[in-house]
Design a protein around this motif. Structure first.
Motif, PDB file in Angstrom:
ATOM      1  N   ILE A  78       0.900  -1.210  -0.167  1.00 36.14           N
ATOM      2  CA  ILE A  78       0.028   0.082  -0.016  1.00 36.14           C
ATOM      3  C   ILE A  78       0.863   1.163   0.222  1.00 36.14           C
ATOM      4  O   ILE A  78       0.911   2.182  -0.701  1.00 36.14           O
ATOM      5  CB  ILE A  78      -1.020   0.018   1.015  1.00 36.14           C
ATOM      6  N   LEU A  79       1.922   1.332   0.779  1.00 40.66           N
ATOM      7  CA  LEU A  79       2.751   2.410   0.937  1.00 40.66           C
ATOM      8  C   LEU A  79       3.532   2.635  -0.237  1.00 40.66           C
ATOM      9  O   LEU A  79       3.694   3.849  -0.736  1.00 40.66           O
ATOM     10  CB  LEU A  79       3.540   2.497   2.184  1.00 40.66           C
ATOM     11  N   ASP A  80       4.142   1.666  -1.097  1.00 35.81           N
ATOM     12  CA  ASP A  80       4.845   1.584  -2.078  1.00 35.81           C
ATOM     13  C   ASP A  80       3.930   2.255  -3.229  1.00 35.81           C
ATOM     14  O   ASP A  80       4.390   2.953  -4.012  1.00 35.81           O
ATOM     15  CB  ASP A  80       5.360   0.204  -2.416  1.00 35.81           C
ATOM     16  N   THR A  81       2.440   1.840  -3.219  1.00 36.94           N
ATOM     17  CA  THR A  81       1.784   2.218  -4.264  1.00 36.94           C
ATOM     18  C   THR A  81       1.273   3.721  -4.078  1.00 36.94           C
ATOM     19  O   THR A  81       1.398   4.544  -5.234  1.00 36.94           O
ATOM     20  CB  THR A  81       0.176   1.694  -4.223  1.00 36.94           C
ATOM     21  N   TRP A  82       1.339   4.233  -2.789  1.00 37.61           N
ATOM     22  CA  TRP A  82       1.045   5.741  -2.762  1.00 37.61           C
ATOM     23  C   TRP A  82       2.059   6.484  -3.134  1.00 37.61           C
ATOM     24  O   TRP A  82       2.292   7.499  -3.671  1.00 37.61           O
ATOM     25  CB  TRP A  82       0.649   5.985  -1.307  1.00 37.61           C
TER      26      TRP A  82
END
Length: 55
Positions: free
Chosen positions: A19-23
């Protein structure tokens, strides 16, 4: 002067990195992670410069 836009997103414990990588790939910077409404959840706060900042 830099202006910012902000967003919040729920984080799933088992997929936090994804999730953090996507954001992050979308240009969002993680500001803070806080506990969510129940013990198994987290909420992430993000910011990124607005397009108006580039002027």
């Amino acid at each position: 002067m830099t202006t910012w836009e902000y967003a919040t997103a729920p984080l799933l414990i088992h997929a936090t990195k994804q999730i953090l990588d996507t954001w992050g790939a979308d240009g969002w910077e993680l500001v803070q992670i806080v506990p969510g409404p129940n013990p198994e959840s987290l909420v992430a706060y993000f910011k990124r410069p607005t397009n108006a900042s580039a002027r």
